[in-house]
Motif scaffolding. Structure first.
Motif, PDB file in Angstrom:
ATOM      1  N   ASP A   3       0.600  -1.183  -0.058  1.00 46.23           N
ATOM      2  CA  ASP A   3       0.119  -0.182   0.183  1.00 46.23           C
ATOM      3  C   ASP A   3       0.928   1.457   0.049  1.00 46.23           C
ATOM      4  OD1 ASP A   3      -2.207  -1.641   0.050  1.00 46.23           O
ATOM      5  OD2 ASP A   3      -2.571  -1.464   2.265  1.00 46.23           O
ATOM      6  N   GLU A   4       2.030   1.023   0.671  1.00 44.39           N
ATOM      7  CA  GLU A   4       2.762   2.297   0.829  1.00 44.39           C
ATOM      8  C   GLU A   4       4.007   1.961   0.282  1.00 44.39           C
ATOM      9  OE1 GLU A   4       3.872   5.850   4.314  1.00 44.39           O
ATOM     10  OE2 GLU A   4       2.897   3.742   4.871  1.00 44.39           O
ATOM     11  N   LYS A  34      15.624   4.083  -8.145  1.00 43.52           N
ATOM     12  CA  LYS A  34      14.809   2.654  -8.801  1.00 43.52           C
ATOM     13  C   LYS A  34      14.019   2.115  -7.931  1.00 43.52           C
ATOM     14  CE  LYS A  34      18.647   2.066 -12.133  1.00 43.52           C
ATOM     15  NZ  LYS A  34      19.916   1.273 -12.360  1.00 43.52           N
ATOM     16  N   TRP A  35      14.357   2.083  -6.663  1.00 46.69           N
ATOM     17  CA  TRP A  35      13.683   1.509  -5.630  1.00 46.69           C
ATOM     18  C   TRP A  35      12.382   2.033  -5.541  1.00 46.69           C
ATOM     19  CZ3 TRP A  35      17.753   1.421  -1.249  1.00 46.69           C
ATOM     20  CH2 TRP A  35      18.755   0.400  -1.594  1.00 46.69           C
ATOM     21  N   VAL A  36      12.278   3.301  -5.447  1.00 47.75           N
ATOM     22  CA  VAL A  36      11.117   4.337  -5.430  1.00 47.75           C
ATOM     23  C   VAL A  36      10.036   4.099  -6.632  1.00 47.75           C
ATOM     24  CG1 VAL A  36      10.173   6.555  -5.473  1.00 47.75           C
ATOM     25  CG2 VAL A  36      12.248   6.233  -4.238  1.00 47.75           C
ATOM     26  N   ALA A  37      10.778   3.861  -7.833  1.00 46.94           N
ATOM     27  CA  ALA A  37      10.199   3.578  -9.093  1.00 46.94           C
ATOM     28  C   ALA A  37       9.516   2.150  -8.945  1.00 46.94           C
ATOM     29  CB  ALA A  37      10.829   3.850 -10.154  1.00 46.94           C
ATOM     30  N   ASN A  38      10.254   1.254  -8.555  1.00 46.91           N
ATOM     31  CA  ASN A  38       9.821  -0.190  -8.588  1.00 46.91           C
ATOM     32  C   ASN A  38       9.437  -0.735  -7.113  1.00 46.91           C
ATOM     33  OD1 ASN A  38      10.064  -0.431 -11.686  1.00 46.91           O
ATOM     34  ND2 ASN A  38      12.288   0.002 -11.161  1.00 46.91           N
ATOM     35  N   ALA A  39       9.041  -0.027  -6.362  1.00 51.63           N
ATOM     36  CA  ALA A  39       8.913  -0.395  -4.971  1.00 51.63           C
ATOM     37  C   ALA A  39       7.863  -1.836  -4.746  1.00 51.63           C
ATOM     38  CB  ALA A  39       8.015   0.589  -4.115  1.00 51.63           C
ATOM     39  N   ASP A  40       7.307  -2.090  -5.717  1.00 48.97           N
ATOM     40  CA  ASP A  40       6.520  -3.444  -5.602  1.00 48.97           C
ATOM     41  C   ASP A  40       7.326  -4.701  -6.004  1.00 48.97           C
ATOM     42  OD1 ASP A  40       4.163  -2.259  -4.742  1.00 48.97           O
ATOM     43  OD2 ASP A  40       3.450  -1.892  -6.717  1.00 48.97           O
ATOM     44  N   GLN A  45      16.302  -8.709   0.063  1.00 51.11           N
ATOM     45  CA  GLN A  45      17.374  -8.055   0.824  1.00 51.11           C
ATOM     46  C   GLN A  45      17.273  -6.792   0.917  1.00 51.11           C
ATOM     47  OE1 GLN A  45      21.390  -8.692  -0.721  1.00 51.11           O
ATOM     48  NE2 GLN A  45      22.358  -7.768   1.315  1.00 51.11           N
ATOM     49  N   THR A  46      16.732  -5.905   0.207  1.00 48.30           N
ATOM     50  CA  THR A  46      16.621  -4.697   0.126  1.00 48.30           C
ATOM     51  C   THR A  46      15.152  -4.241   1.022  1.00 48.30           C
ATOM     52  OG1 THR A  46      17.467  -4.167  -2.133  1.00 48.30           O
ATOM     53  CG2 THR A  46      15.912  -2.362  -1.157  1.00 48.30           C
ATOM     54  N   GLN A  47      14.160  -4.969   0.804  1.00 49.30           N
ATOM     55  CA  GLN A  47      13.230  -4.772   1.603  1.00 49.30           C
ATOM     56  C   GLN A  47      13.524  -5.053   3.127  1.00 49.30           C
ATOM     57  OE1 GLN A  47       9.790  -4.053   0.876  1.00 49.30           O
ATOM     58  NE2 GLN A  47       9.631  -4.197   2.811  1.00 49.30           N
ATOM     59  N   LYS A  48      14.088  -6.144   3.475  1.00 47.49           N
ATOM     60  CA  LYS A  48      14.488  -6.533   4.699  1.00 47.49           C
ATOM     61  C   LYS A  48      15.473  -5.338   5.323  1.00 47.49           C
ATOM     62  CE  LYS A  48      13.802 -11.254   4.826  1.00 47.49           C
ATOM     63  NZ  LYS A  48      12.556 -11.530   5.799  1.00 47.49           N
TER      64      LYS A  48
END
Length: 79
Positions: A3-4, A34-40, A45-48
């Motif tokens: 959602d966010e 790139k993380w902002v653009a492809n957050a889903d 590892q990046t998410q954690k």
């Protein structure tokens, strides 16, 4: 789908820019963008890592509050 956007959430909660987040994590600013653009589709590892950054910030805030409470208690004991 989340959602966010976790990157935006981390920056917002910490009160920092994406550039500052990139410096904290030791990655290039384009990686954060790139993380902002492809957050889903963030790598696990990046998410954690971002989850840990948030958790660390929240825990530090709680510790600061506890320290303030303890200092007030000490003051009350003295006075």
């Amino acid at each position: 789908m989340s959602d966010e956007n976790i990157v935006k959430k981390v920056c917002s909660e910490l009160g920092i820019t994406q550039r500052e987040l990139s410096e904290i994590l030791g990655v290039h600013i384009t990686a954060v963008q790139k993380w902002v653009a492809n957050a889903d589709n963030l790598p696990l590892q990046t998410q954690k890592t971002l989850d840990i950054v948030l958790e660390n910030y929240r825990l530090k805030s709680k510790v600061e509050k506890i320290d303030k409470i303890l200092a007030l208690i000490d003051e009350l004991k003295k006075g």
